[in-house]
Scaffold this active site. Structure first.
Site, mmCIF file in Angstrom:
data_model
loop_
_atom_site.group_PDB
_atom_site.id
_atom_site.type_symbol
_atom_site.label_atom_id
_atom_site.label_comp_id
_atom_site.label_asym_id
_atom_site.label_seq_id
_atom_site.Cartn_x
_atom_site.Cartn_y
_atom_site.Cartn_z
ATOM 1 N N GLY A 218 0.830 -1.201 0.000
ATOM 2 C CA GLY A 218 0.000 0.000 0.000
ATOM 3 C C GLY A 218 0.857 1.241 0.000
ATOM 4 N N ARG B 45 -19.664 13.533 13.596
ATOM 5 C CA ARG B 45 -20.331 12.940 12.437
ATOM 6 C C ARG B 45 -21.430 11.950 12.812
ATOM 7 N NH1 ARG B 45 -14.926 12.271 8.649
ATOM 8 N NH2 ARG B 45 -14.731 14.500 8.363
HETATM 9 C C1 LIG Z 1 -14.105 10.821 0.163
HETATM 10 C C2 LIG Z 1 -13.219 10.797 1.360
HETATM 11 C C3 LIG Z 1 -12.738 11.972 1.909
HETATM 12 C C4 LIG Z 1 -11.919 11.950 3.035
HETATM 13 N N1 LIG Z 1 -11.481 13.130 3.563
HETATM 14 C C5 LIG Z 1 -10.675 13.099 4.649
HETATM 15 C C6 LIG Z 1 -10.178 14.321 5.204
HETATM 16 O O1 LIG Z 1 -10.474 15.408 4.734
HETATM 17 N N2 LIG Z 1 -9.360 14.233 6.268
HETATM 18 C C7 LIG Z 1 -8.997 13.039 6.828
HETATM 19 O O2 LIG Z 1 -8.230 13.035 7.781
HETATM 20 N N3 LIG Z 1 -9.431 11.881 6.299
HETATM 21 C C8 LIG Z 1 -10.257 11.881 5.233
HETATM 22 N N4 LIG Z 1 -10.715 10.709 4.715
HETATM 23 C C9 LIG Z 1 -10.146 9.445 5.207
HETATM 24 C C10 LIG Z 1 -8.744 9.254 4.622
HETATM 25 O O3 LIG Z 1 -8.706 9.724 3.304
HETATM 26 C C11 LIG Z 1 -8.305 7.806 4.620
HETATM 27 O O4 LIG Z 1 -8.531 7.224 5.870
HETATM 28 C C12 LIG Z 1 -6.811 7.709 4.334
HETATM 29 O O5 LIG Z 1 -6.481 8.426 3.186
HETATM 30 C C13 LIG Z 1 -6.386 6.264 4.194
HETATM 31 O O6 LIG Z 1 -5.029 6.242 3.836
HETATM 32 P P1 LIG Z 1 -4.245 4.878 3.742
HETATM 33 O O7 LIG Z 1 -2.883 5.196 3.278
HETATM 34 O O8 LIG Z 1 -4.394 4.131 5.025
HETATM 35 O O9 LIG Z 1 -5.044 4.020 2.650
HETATM 36 P P2 LIG Z 1 -5.297 4.297 1.075
HETATM 37 O O10 LIG Z 1 -5.057 5.688 0.674
HETATM 38 O O11 LIG Z 1 -6.628 3.680 0.786
HETATM 39 O O12 LIG Z 1 -4.193 3.441 0.370
HETATM 40 C C14 LIG Z 1 -4.272 2.046 0.305
HETATM 41 C C15 LIG Z 1 -3.115 1.540 -0.501
HETATM 42 O O13 LIG Z 1 -3.085 0.131 -0.386
HETATM 43 C C16 LIG Z 1 -2.966 -0.455 -1.670
HETATM 44 N N5 LIG Z 1 -3.545 -1.790 -1.565
HETATM 45 C C17 LIG Z 1 -4.721 -2.165 -0.997
HETATM 46 N N6 LIG Z 1 -4.846 -3.489 -1.033
HETATM 47 C C18 LIG Z 1 -3.728 -3.988 -1.619
HETATM 48 C C19 LIG Z 1 -3.256 -5.279 -1.931
HETATM 49 N N7 LIG Z 1 -3.940 -6.370 -1.610
HETATM 50 N N8 LIG Z 1 -2.074 -5.382 -2.561
HETATM 51 C C20 LIG Z 1 -1.331 -4.291 -2.881
HETATM 52 N N9 LIG Z 1 -1.716 -3.043 -2.584
HETATM 53 C C21 LIG Z 1 -2.900 -2.891 -1.963
HETATM 54 C C22 LIG Z 1 -3.641 0.495 -2.598
HETATM 55 O O14 LIG Z 1 -3.174 0.304 -3.905
HETATM 56 C C23 LIG Z 1 -3.198 1.827 -1.990
HETATM 57 O O15 LIG Z 1 -1.906 2.151 -2.454
HETATM 58 C C24 LIG Z 1 -11.562 10.715 3.608
HETATM 59 C C25 LIG Z 1 -12.045 9.525 3.078
HETATM 60 C C26 LIG Z 1 -12.897 9.572 1.987
HETATM 61 C C27 LIG Z 1 -13.496 8.280 1.510
#
Ligand SMILES: Cc1cc2nc3c(=O)[nH]c(=O)nc-3n(C[C@H](O)[C@H](O)[C@H](O)COP(=O)(O)OP(=O)(O)OC[C@H]3O[C@@H](n4cnc5c(N)ncnc54)[C@H](O)[C@@H]3O)c2cc1C
Length: 667
Positions: free
Chosen positions: A41, A338
Site C-alpha cells: 500500500g 459525524r
Molecule cells: C471521500 C473521502 C474523503 C476523506 N477526507 C478526509 C479528510 O479530509 N481528512 C482526513 O483526515 N481523512 C479523510 N478521509 C479518510 C482518509 O482519506 C483515509 O482514511 C486515508 O487516506 C487512508 O489512507 P491509507 O494510506 O491508510 O489508505 P489508502 O489511501 O486507501 O491506500 C491504500 C493503498 O493500499 C494499496 N492496496 C490495498 N490493497 C492492496 C493489496 N492487496 N495489494 C497491494 N496493494 C494494496 C492500494 O493500492 C493503496 O496504495 C476521507 C475519506 C474519503 C473516503
C-alpha cells in the site's frame, strides 16, 4: 506474556513516546542496507512509511494495485488534516487535541497512542510544508485553519478541497526520490494475495502482477500492511471502488487479530443515493459544515410538497424550517461530530421530513453565509451593505473561493446549482475505525508484521472525528514506524536475505493459485457484483447506522447464505493470465463476505452504543448513544479460528488515567 500486550511504555503520558524513542533498539546505517521491508500500500500511510524507511537506509519493496501510488484512495480526502499548532491562538494544545480525539472516539481508544498522535501532529505539518504541500494560507502568509465537527478550536489545515491529493503528491515526491536512488523498488499494479510466515515471523508475500497475471514471491525481514479501509463491505460508500480489505484480511487469517470491526464512521454530508444503478457514493466535505446550515421543513406537508416537486426549498420562510442540529445541540450546532449529525438526519428522514424523492435527504444551505460574507465584503470595499443583490454576489464569491470545487462537483452530479438552491445531503459509509490490531509499536500479533493507516484499528476509538485519518496515517508513516520498526529489525542484522524457495512460500503460492483457478473454472451464473450488492444491502439495512440484536442475527445468517451461494454460483469471465478486473474483484468480495460476518458478530457482542456503533437497545430517552463503561471499555480483538463467525474474542482493557470518562455530550 499475554499475546495482547499493547506494550505501552510506562511513565507519564507526555513522556512515554520520548522515553520509548530513547530506549528502542537501533539498527546502524550499514546494517540497514542489508534489511528488506515490504510495504503493501502506497497511500498516505504506506507512501510516507516507504519514503521514510528508504531515506533511513532500508531496502523497501512497495506494492500498490493502482498504476501509480498517486492514485491511492488517499487522494480523495478533501477537508483537511488536524494538528495542534494553535496558530489561531484559540487555546489549542497537544493535550486538547488528545482530549478531543479520545472524547470523539467515545472513550474506546488507547490513551497512549492518541497522546502520541497529538504530539507528533505539529511535525507532520512542518514535514509536508517542507515537501512543498500547498496548504491554504491567510493574507499575511500564515497557514490557515478550518473547524471540523466535535471541537471548539480551529486546527484543521487544508489545501482547498484537495488536501489528500496534495499530501499524497508530497509523499509521492519523497518516494520518487528513493525510487530514483534504487532504495524503493516500486511494484505498481501488483496485488498482495497472501502473507508468508516462516518460523512464526512475517517473511514475505505472494503477489499477483495484475497486468500479466503472473504470481510472484517476495521476501523481506518485515511486512507492513498499509492497505486502507474496508468501507466497501457496504458496497456503496464514499471509498474508491478498488478499496478493499483483502490484505488486512489475509494477515488476519494468518494470525493477526482484527480489532473493533464494527466501528464504522458514517459521514453526514454525502450526496444521497439516487437509485439501484449506483456503485459509488460521493462525499461533500465536512468543511462545508463550517458555513452551511442543515435543515428540513418544519411541517410534514411542506416536506411532502417538496418531495413531489410542488414547492421549492427557497420558498420556505425561516419560521417553516427546522435547523435540527442547531435546535438539538446549541453548543456545537452544525459542527456536532459525524455520528451525531448522521443519526439526527436519519431521525428526521425516518419521521417523514426527508426532502428528495426517496425521502432520504436533508438540506445543507449556504444562504446565511452568502449574506454574512457579502455584507463583510461590502463594508470592506466601501459598498452599500443594504444592496441585497450586491451583497449576495459578493458573498457567493467568497464561498466559491473557499469551496468552489465542491460546489462544482455537486452540480455535475445532481444537476442543480447549489449557489441558487440548497444542497441535498444524506449520511453514507465513509471510514472504518476498526482494523488489524496493533500494539504501541504498530506491530500486529504476528511478529514482523505491522499495520499502519486506515488498515490498523488505530487511534480513533469508536467515532473518528474528521481530519484525524490523514493525521494518523502520516504520523504512522513519517514519525512512528521509522522508530518502532528498528526495535524489531535490530534482531535481524545477521539474518541475510530471506530465500523465496522455502516451503512456506511454495505452500502459500499454491493456495493462491488454487483459489484463482477455482474462480476462473467455476462457471457459475451470477456476477461478482451481484453478490457484493446483496452483501452491501444486508450490511446497510441491518449492520448500518442503527443496529439491534434481531437485525444483527438475521444479518449473520444472511451473509452466510450469500457466501455459500457465492462459492457455488459466482461467474468470473476472462482468463487467469491477463488483466482481469473481474478476477481481482472476486477475490476481494470473497474476503468482504467473511469480514461482513465478523463485523456483525462484533456489533452483536458490543451491548452498548458508543460513537459510530449505535445499538438501538442502548440509548438515552433523547435518542443519544448510551455507553456501558463498566462492561465494554475494551478493544475487541478477534482471533481467526477457521470460520469468521466463530472467531475468538480477546479484550484489551482500556484504562483512562489522564482523562475522566464521561458520557459524551455536545449540547
Ligand atoms: C471521500 C473521502 C474523503 C476523506 N477526507 C478526509 C479528510 O479530509 N481528512 C482526513 O483526515 N481523512 C479523510 N478521509 C479518510 C482518509 O482519506 C483515509 O482514511 C486515508 O487516506 C487512508 O489512507 P491509507 O494510506 O491508510 O489508505 P489508502 O489511501 O486507501 O491506500 C491504500 C493503498 O493500499 C494499496 N492496496 C490495498 N490493497 C492492496 C493489496 N492487496 N495489494 C497491494 N496493494 C494494496 C492500494 O493500492 C493503496 O496504495 C476521507 C475519506 C474519503 C473516503
Amino acid at each position: 506474556m499475554s499475546k495482547l500486550d499493547a506494550k505501552i511504555p510506562v511513565g507519564p503520558i507526555d513522556k512515554k513516546w520520548t522515553d520509548h524513542k530513547n530506549h528502542v533498539n537501533l539498527v546502524n546505517p550499514a546494517n540497514k542496507r542489508s534489511i528488506d521491508v515490504i510495504i503493501v500500500g502506497t497511500g498516505l500511510a504506506g507512501g510516507s512509511a516507504a519514503a521514510s524507511l528508504a531515506e533511513m537506509g532500508y531496502n523497501v519493496k512497495a506494492f500498490c494495485f493502482q498504476d501509480s501510488p498517486r492514485r491511492a484512495h488517499s487522494i480523495a480526502a478533501q477537508g483537511g488534516i488536524n494538528a495542534a499548532k494553535n496558530y489561531q491562538n484559540d487555546g489549542d494544545s497537544t493535550y486538547r487535541l488528545f482530549y478531543d480525539t479520545v472524547k470523539g472516539g467515545d472513550y474506546r481508544s488507547r490513551e497512549a497512542n492518541v497522546y502520541r498522535l497529538a504530539e507528533v501532529s505539529a511535525a507532520i505539518i512542518d514535514q509536508c510544508v517542507a515537501q512543498g504541500v500547498p496548504f491554504a494560507r491567510e493574507y499575511g502568509g500564515m497557514l490557515d485553519n478550518r473547524s471540523f465537527g466535535g471541537v471548539q478550536v480551529q486546527r484543521t489545515f487544508y489545501a482547498k478541497g484537495q488536501t489528500g491529493q496534495q499530501l499524497l503528491l508530497g509523499a509521492y515526491s519523497a518516494m520518487s526520490r528513493q525510487i530514483g536512488k534504487g532504495k524503493i523498488k516500486m511494484y505498481n499494479r501488483h496485488e498482495m494475495m497472501d502473507l508468508v510466515i516462516v518460523d512464526g515471523k512475517a517473511r514475505g508475500i505472494i503477489a499477483r502482477n495484475l497486468i500479466t497475471g503472473e504470481i510472484e514471491r517476495h521476501s523481506a525481514h518485515a511486512v507492513v500492511i498499509a492497505s486502507g479501509g474496508y468501507g466497501n463491505v457496504f458496497f456503496l460508500s464514499t471509498n474508491a471502488m478498488g478499496s478493499n480489505t483483502s490484505a488486512a484480511w489475509k494477515v488476519h487469517k494468518k494470525g493477526a487479530y482484527f480489532a473493533n470491526p464494527c466501528f464504522t464512521q458514517i459521514h453526514p454530508t454525502c450526496i444521497p443515493v439516487s437509485g439501484d444503478h449506483q456503485s459509488k457514493l460521493t462525499l461533500m466535505s465536512e468543511s462545508l459544515r463550517n458555513d452551511g446550515r442543515i435543515w428540513v421543513p418544519a411541517k410534514l406537508e411542506d416536506a411532502k410538497a417538496i418531495r413531489e416537486g410542488k414547492k421549492k426549498p427557497t420558498e420556505l420562510a425561516e419560521a417553516d424550517r427546522d435547523y435540527f442540529l442547531e435546535r438539538r445541540y446549541p453548543a456545537f450546532g452544525n459542527l456536532v461530530p459525524r455520528d451525531v449529525a448522521s443519526r439526527a438526519a436519519k431521525e428526521r428522514c425516518d419521521a417523514g421530513f426527508g426532502v428528495n424523492k426517496t425521502g432520504e435527504a436533508v438540506y445543507l444551505d449556504f444562504a446565511a453565509s452568502f449574506e454574512r460574507y457579502g455584507k463583510e465584503q461590502a463594508l470592506i470595499h466601501g459598498h452599500d451593505a443594504k444592496d441585497k443583490a450586491l451583497v449576495l454576489k459578493l458573498g457567493k464569491a467568497v464561498v466559491e473561493a473557499k469551496y468552489g470545487n465542491l460546489f462544482q462537483m455537486y452540480e455535475k452530479i445532481i444537476d442543480q446549482n447549489p449557489y441558487e438552491t440548497p444542497m441535498m445531503i444524506y449520511p453514507a459509509v465513509h471510514y472504518t475505525m476498526g482494523g488489524v490490531w496493533v500494539d504501541y509499536n504498530l506491530m500486529t500479533t504476528i511478529p514482523g508484521c505491522y499495520a499502519t493507516g486506515e488498515a490498523n484499528f488505530s487511534d480513533h476509538g469508536a467515532n473518528r472525528l474528521g481530519a484525524s485519518a490523514l493525521m494518523q496515517g502520516l504520523a504512522d508513516g513519517y514519525f512512528v514506524l521509522p522508530y518502532t520498526i528498528g526495535d524489531y529489525l535490530a534482531g535481524d542484522i545477521r539474518t541475510g536475505e530471506i530465500s523465496t524457495d522455502l516451503p512456506e512460500f511454495e505452500a502459500a503460492e499454491k493456495d493462491v493459485k488454487d483459489r484463482l483457478n477455482f474462480f476462473i473454472n467455476n462457471k457459475g451464473t451470477k456476477s461478482v457484483d451481484h453478490f457484493h450488492r446483496r452483501l452491501g444491502k444486508v450490511m446497510w439495512d441491518k449492520v448500518g447506522m442503527a443496529r439491534n440484536a434481531t437485525g444483527l442475527n438475521e444479518a449473520i445468517a444472511e451473509i452466510r447464505q450469500i457466501r455459500d451461494e457465492f462459492w457455488k454460483d459466482v461467474r468470473v469471465p476472462g482468463e487467469l493470465n491477463e488483466f482481469n478486473q473481474e478476477l481481482e474483484k472476486a477475490g476481494r468480495v470473497a474476503d468482504f463476505l467473511e469480514l461482513g460476518e465478523l463485523f456483525a458478530v462484533d456489533a452483536l457482542q458490543r451491548e452498548e452504543s458508543c460513537g459510530g456503533h449505535f445499538r438501538e437497545e442502548h440509548q438515552t430517552p433523547e435518542g443519544e448513544a448510551l455507553r456501558d463503561d463498566k462492561n465494554f471499555a475494551y478493544v475487541a480483538a478477534w482471533e481467526y479460528t477457521g470460520n469468521p463467525g466463530e472467531a475468538k474474542l480477546h479484550k484489551e482493557e482500556l484504562k483512562y488515567e489522564n482523562i475522566e470518562m464521561k458520557q459524551r455530550s455536545y449540547k
